[in-house]
Scaffold this motif. Sequence first.
Motif, short mmCIF file in Angstrom:
data_model
loop_
_atom_site.label_atom_id
_atom_site.label_comp_id
_atom_site.label_asym_id
_atom_site.label_seq_id
_atom_site.Cartn_x
_atom_site.Cartn_y
_atom_site.Cartn_z
N ALA A 150 1.04 -1.28 -0.20
CA ALA A 150 0.16 0.01 -0.20
C ALA A 150 0.92 1.22 -0.14
CB ALA A 150 -1.02 -0.04 1.34
N GLY A 151 0.29 2.38 -0.29
CA GLY A 151 1.14 3.59 0.03
C GLY A 151 1.24 4.40 -1.40
N MET A 152 0.46 3.81 -2.57
CA MET A 152 0.44 4.64 -4.04
C MET A 152 -0.94 5.05 -4.08
SD MET A 152 3.28 2.99 -3.71
CE MET A 152 2.95 1.27 -3.68
N GLY A 153 -1.73 5.46 -2.99
CA GLY A 153 -3.15 5.95 -3.26
C GLY A 153 -4.02 4.87 -3.44
N HIS A 154 -4.48 4.59 -1.98
CA HIS A 154 -5.32 3.15 -1.80
C HIS A 154 -6.91 3.53 -2.29
CE1 HIS A 154 -5.59 -0.87 -0.58
NE2 HIS A 154 -6.84 -0.51 0.05
N THR A 155 -7.46 2.73 -3.12
CA THR A 155 -8.88 2.76 -3.12
C THR A 155 -9.64 1.83 -2.23
OG1 THR A 155 -8.70 3.32 -5.66
CG2 THR A 155 -10.70 2.62 -4.83
N LEU A 156 -10.28 2.89 -1.32
CA LEU A 156 -10.64 1.82 -0.08
C LEU A 156 -12.30 1.28 -0.41
CD1 LEU A 156 -10.31 4.54 2.88
CD2 LEU A 156 -8.88 2.70 2.30
N GLY A 157 -12.71 1.65 -1.40
CA GLY A 157 -14.15 1.10 -1.55
C GLY A 157 -15.38 2.15 -0.93
N ARG A 158 -16.43 1.88 -1.50
CA ARG A 158 -17.49 2.99 -1.09
C ARG A 158 -17.81 2.87 0.27
NH1 ARG A 158 -23.23 2.30 -4.08
NH2 ARG A 158 -21.54 1.48 -5.61
N MET A 159 -18.02 1.66 0.94
CA MET A 159 -18.39 1.79 2.25
C MET A 159 -17.08 2.26 3.12
SD MET A 159 -18.20 0.16 5.29
CE MET A 159 -17.57 -1.71 5.13
N ALA A 160 -15.98 1.53 2.97
CA ALA A 160 -14.96 2.02 3.82
C ALA A 160 -14.60 3.46 3.47
CB ALA A 160 -13.48 1.18 3.36
N GLY A 174 -19.99 7.25 10.75
CA GLY A 174 -19.12 6.37 10.05
C GLY A 174 -18.62 5.22 10.96
N ASP A 175 -18.21 5.69 12.17
CA ASP A 175 -17.75 4.62 13.07
C ASP A 175 -18.84 3.63 13.33
OD1 ASP A 175 -16.05 6.83 13.35
OD2 ASP A 175 -15.35 5.99 15.12
N TRP A 176 -20.01 4.14 13.44
CA TRP A 176 -21.19 3.26 13.70
C TRP A 176 -21.39 2.25 12.36
CZ3 TRP A 176 -25.69 1.66 11.67
CH2 TRP A 176 -26.82 1.00 12.33
N ALA A 177 -21.39 2.76 11.20
CA ALA A 177 -21.61 1.97 9.94
C ALA A 177 -20.57 0.99 9.97
CB ALA A 177 -21.74 2.84 9.00
N PHE A 178 -19.33 1.58 10.27
CA PHE A 178 -18.05 0.45 10.07
C PHE A 178 -18.20 -0.57 10.92
CE2 PHE A 178 -13.82 -1.05 10.39
CZ PHE A 178 -13.60 -1.13 9.07
N HIS A 179 -18.51 -0.35 12.38
CA HIS A 179 -18.64 -1.41 13.33
C HIS A 179 -19.69 -2.48 13.05
CE1 HIS A 179 -15.51 -0.32 16.38
NE2 HIS A 179 -15.65 0.81 16.04
N MET A 180 -20.70 -2.00 12.48
CA MET A 180 -21.83 -2.82 12.13
C MET A 180 -21.43 -3.69 10.83
SD MET A 180 -23.63 -2.62 14.78
CE MET A 180 -25.12 -3.61 14.07
N ALA A 187 -17.12 5.64 5.50
CA ALA A 187 -16.91 5.25 6.98
C ALA A 187 -15.70 6.27 7.46
CB ALA A 187 -16.85 3.95 7.41
N THR A 188 -14.64 6.20 6.72
CA THR A 188 -13.68 7.11 7.06
C THR A 188 -13.82 8.43 7.02
OG1 THR A 188 -12.65 6.98 4.78
CG2 THR A 188 -12.11 5.14 6.30
N GLU A 189 -14.53 8.93 6.06
CA GLU A 189 -14.92 10.47 5.99
C GLU A 189 -15.83 11.02 6.96
OE1 GLU A 189 -16.11 10.68 1.95
OE2 GLU A 189 -14.04 10.68 1.11
N TRP A 190 -16.55 10.18 7.51
CA TRP A 190 -17.78 10.74 8.59
C TRP A 190 -17.54 10.17 10.03
CZ3 TRP A 190 -21.32 14.29 7.05
CH2 TRP A 190 -21.45 14.53 5.68
N PRO A 191 -16.90 10.87 10.75
CA PRO A 191 -16.84 10.74 12.46
C PRO A 191 -18.15 10.21 12.75
CG PRO A 191 -16.41 12.77 11.93
CD PRO A 191 -16.46 12.32 10.65
#
Length: 301
Positions: A159-169, A179-185, A172-176
């Motif tokens: 990793a480290g060349m600009g990682h595409t996380l996928g829509r859900m991730a 996003g935390d709740w959705a990711f944990h679920m 989740a990473t952009e909304w504290p």
Amino acid sequence: MTPGGWIALAGLGLAALPAAREAVRTPVGALQKTAPGRFAELSEGRTHYQWFGPESGPVVVCVHGLTTPSFVWLGLVSDLTRKGYRVLTYDLYGRGYSDAPRGQQSPGFFAEQLRALLSDQNLHEDITLIGYSMGGAIATSVAAEEHHRLSRLILVAPAGMGHTLGRMATWATEWPIVGDWAFHMAFPRAHRAAVLAERTLPSTVQNIGDQQISELRRKGFVRSVLSSLRGTLRRDMQSAHRTLAAAQLPVTAIWGRDDRTIPLRAMGTLTQWNRDVRHIVIDDAGHGLPYTHTDQITRLL
């Protein structure tokens, strides 16, 4: 109770679901009692590590990725020790048997863990550093600052060349909070499904799928994965790679042609940052290179 009260109560129940799930997971302290290796007491917490191979062999230090702890290296360790290498593996914070301290899990956060472990183990020079997936970004960060201690850097599906996380991730990473709740679920089910989808792949690590899924039962794991997505995998390592190019540290990058997690196009990005990197592409290989194509990696090393 009024309709509004019932709605509020239901909302509180939903909000508490991630905490309720976390409450029934196994505390890391209990897991540490069954750990196969030893522990280094570092500034951010206990770090689980293991040594393999002859004491007089050349030293290889292995850094694992986002979700699969140090057992991901066991097949490669077996091959390397037979060839006379002395291999150090360890669990990143929040994985395996290591503590799960809070705070943003950035490349600097993990780099400090590795630097502290190297000092704790009195490793000061002539080290071959291997980083896999997110571990590639961590190893790169350390190598850029400690290149005088290394003999070479090996990056496996890094990793480290600009990682595409996928829509859900990404969401989740952009909304504290939300996003935390959705990711944990959502993450536990998605992770389990991804692991089960690879059940038929060959592996030099026994029962690796079961071991990967078992991480979901330890406290701090899901939180740590989200923190790493936010703090490490959303960043690129351009500055560190350009530093390595200027330092002329030998770097080899090994890629899987069919890797969907770190697509092969990342090789072109890395080449732009450091034209001296030696690139090797393994055909018919996905992201699980250390355990699915162990023999090929051993020969390349």
